[in-house]
Design an enzyme around this catalytic site. Structure first.
Site, PDB file in Angstrom:
ATOM      1  N   ASN A 153       0.894  -1.179   0.028  1.00  0.00           N
ATOM      2  CA  ASN A 153      -0.074   0.128  -0.077  1.00  0.00           C
ATOM      3  C   ASN A 153       0.821   1.231  -0.010  1.00  0.00           C
ATOM      4  OD1 ASN A 153       0.475  -1.144   2.620  1.00  0.00           O
ATOM      5  ND2 ASN A 153      -0.559   0.562   3.342  1.00  0.00           N
ATOM      6  N   SER A 201     -10.700  -6.080  -0.888  1.00  0.00           N
ATOM      7  CA  SER A 201     -11.705  -5.133  -0.299  1.00  0.00           C
ATOM      8  C   SER A 201     -12.194  -4.371  -1.351  1.00  0.00           C
ATOM      9  CB  SER A 201     -10.975  -4.072   0.677  1.00  0.00           C
ATOM     10  OG  SER A 201     -11.855  -3.249   1.259  1.00  0.00           O
ATOM     11  N   THR A 239     -26.027 -11.478   9.108  1.00  0.00           N
ATOM     12  CA  THR A 239     -26.773 -11.058   7.981  1.00  0.00           C
ATOM     13  C   THR A 239     -26.185 -10.369   6.879  1.00  0.00           C
ATOM     14  OG1 THR A 239     -28.844 -10.890   9.406  1.00  0.00           O
ATOM     15  CG2 THR A 239     -29.178  -9.941   7.229  1.00  0.00           C
ATOM     16  N   CYS A 329      -4.715   4.750   6.737  1.00  0.00           N
ATOM     17  CA  CYS A 329      -5.106   4.172   7.940  1.00  0.00           C
ATOM     18  C   CYS A 329      -4.123   4.825   9.107  1.00  0.00           C
ATOM     19  CB  CYS A 329      -5.038   2.837   8.083  1.00  0.00           C
ATOM     20  SG  CYS A 329      -5.747   1.838   6.711  1.00  0.00           S
TER      21      CYS A 329
HETATM   22  N1  PLP Z   1      -4.675  -4.196   3.319  1.00  0.00           N
HETATM   23  C1  PLP Z   1      -4.168  -3.249   2.642  1.00  0.00           C
HETATM   24  C2  PLP Z   1      -2.691  -3.608   1.924  1.00  0.00           C
HETATM   25  C3  PLP Z   1      -4.657  -2.020   2.527  1.00  0.00           C
HETATM   26  O1  PLP Z   1      -4.449  -0.971   1.741  1.00  0.00           O
HETATM   27  C4  PLP Z   1      -5.927  -1.598   3.289  1.00  0.00           C
HETATM   28  C5  PLP Z   1      -6.765  -0.466   3.238  1.00  0.00           C
HETATM   29  O2  PLP Z   1      -5.745   0.745   3.439  1.00  0.00           O
HETATM   30  C6  PLP Z   1      -6.533  -2.891   4.131  1.00  0.00           C
HETATM   31  C7  PLP Z   1      -5.547  -3.865   4.024  1.00  0.00           C
HETATM   32  C8  PLP Z   1      -7.680  -2.443   4.873  1.00  0.00           C
HETATM   33  O3  PLP Z   1      -8.864  -2.642   4.034  1.00  0.00           O
HETATM   34  P1  PLP Z   1     -10.023  -1.887   4.517  1.00  0.00           P
HETATM   35  O4  PLP Z   1     -10.262  -0.571   4.447  1.00  0.00           O
HETATM   36  O5  PLP Z   1     -11.201  -2.585   3.613  1.00  0.00           O
HETATM   37  O6  PLP Z   1     -10.269  -2.548   5.984  1.00  0.00           O
END
Ligand code: PLP
Length: 398
Positions: A153, A201, A239, A329
């Site tokens: 990421n 995702s 659900t 994040c």
């Molecule tokens: N893993 C990676 C490599 C990501 O880039 C992200 C989101 O930034 C996630 C997991 C988490 O995904 P979600 O936002 O759907 O929880």
């Protein structure tokens, strides 16, 4: 702000494709049945889930009954790790992950470690790649799982996932990959690559937020994190979010059909932007391997401006240009060194200077023209805060 904003943060989240939104709307209005109900409305919802499962399976060349729907990439990663080790970690053993996993893998790994599971963080080169030989050395007789992300990421680098998965398979260890950044952007073929667990995702490839999936290869022993009804083979009872899952399915279907064209066009935009910035701003450094990367991912450091990355983001924000300093994040850590860059061997000063541009399906050539005017001017405006030689890689690339 006069012109239309330019959205360059597709690694954080993407604009839902209008076709996805259209497909979801009926399921938010009058087609609201519970997929477990036996009446007609319930059966329609159940059938919609089946269609989405088929669409996701087709994107990854796997079987529909291997696709479990979850509420996020984070949940899928947690289910993979705790599902193998057990929610209470009662079985001990060993886990191998890469040194720059997303927090959705790194944090569960840390929790498992606190409970006595051995965790090895396999090194990542300055090029953002994990060496399969390093993974082979990390696997122990008690290793119960390997988890290495398909695409980073932060660096956007694409791991040699086929070789890494083959190393785990040859040692009889299940292989999980966090493919949240890669799914829908690069081909992934689970018939060819021995991946046992794969997280994805929807919101990262023009689907809705709050919907994910964990692909679980038949025969992979997994225990659920949640206990309740029997949905998703009892592995993820709740659900189902039918509208969201329909959106995920349509996003997967569009990605499967349009990926070659999208990828070629986005790579063209990315390379023109990179080459234009390198030509006008000689201190522009690309983070990670030059071509083993996601089509739209452009993480950059501007020499001498490392301490000013946040100011640059704010200046560009004021111009209607939205990008990121790293993982969305961890925006609470803005201005801190990037954990991923530290793992790649960058020193803490340079690891603070990351500017992540991530392009997606809806970026245009006109936007690149505008960026090539605005970004160099904004970077030159910054007052250099660090004067150091051009050591952009403190470790040599492999
Ligand atoms: N893993 C990676 C490599 C990501 O880039 C992200 C989101 O930034 C996630 C997991 C988490 O995904 P979600 O936002 O759907 O929880």
């Amino acid at each position: 702000m006069s012109a239309r904003p330019i959205y360059l943060d597709n690694a954080a989240t993407t604009c839902p494709d209008p076709r996805v939104v259209e497909a979801m709307l009926p399921w938010l209005r009058d087609r609201f049945g519970n997929a477990s109900s036996l009446h007609e409305a319930g059966r329609a919802a159940h059938a919609a889930l089946g269609e989405a499962r088929r669409q996701v399976a087709e994107l990854l060349n796997t079987l529909p009954d291997e696709v479990l729907f979850t509420a996020s990439g984070t949940e899928s990663d947690n289910l993979a790790l705790f599902g193998i080790f057990g929610p209470a970690g009662e079985r001990g053993g060993h886990l191998a992950i890469s040194a720059f996993e997303h927090a959705a893998v790194a944090e569960p790994a840390r929790r498992l470690e606190e409970r006595g599971v051995g965790v090895t963080r396999v090194p990542v080169g300055a090029d953002g790649l994990v060496d399969p030989d390093d993974l082979a050395r990390a696997i122990r007789p008690d290793t119960r799982l390997v988890s290495i992300m398909t695409a980073s990421n932060i660096a956007g680098t694409l791991q040699p996932i086929e070789e890494l998965a083959a190393v785990a398979r040859s040692r009889g260890v299940p292989f999980h990959t966090d493919a949240v950044q890669a799914t829908g952007k690069v081909p992934l073929d689970l018939q060819r690559v021995p991946i046992d667990l794969l997280s994805l995702s929807a919101h990262k490839f023009h689907g809705p937020p709050g919907v994910g999936a964990l692909v679980v290869r038949r025969g992979t022993g997994l225990v659920p994190l949640l206990h309740g009804g029997g949905q998703e083979q009892g592995l993820r009872p709740a659900t189902e979010n039918v509208a969201g899952i329909v959106g995920l399915g349509v996003a997967a279907d569009i990605a499967r059909r349009e990926m070659p064209d999208d990828a070629a066009r986005i790579v063209g935009l990315r390379d023109r932007l990179l080459e234009g910035l390198e030509a006008t701003l000689p201190g522009t450094r690309l983070v990670g391997h030059r071509w083993r990367r996601l089509p739209g991912h452009l993480p950059l450091i501007f020499d001498g401006q490392e301490g000013e990355a946040i100011r640059l983001l704010l200046d560009l924000d004021a111009e209607g240009i939205f990008l990121s300093s790293g993982s969305a994040c961890s925006s609470a850590r803005a201005g801190q060194p990037s954990r991923a860059l530290l793992a790649m061997g960058y020193d803490p000063i340079r690891a603070r200077g990351l500017v992540r541009i991530s392009l997606g399906r809806f970026n245009t050539s006109e936007e690149i023209d505008r960026l090539l005017e605005i970004i160099p001017a904004r970077v030159r405006n910054l007052r250099p805060t660090v004067t150091r030689p051009n050591h952009h890689m403190e470790r040599s690339a492999r």
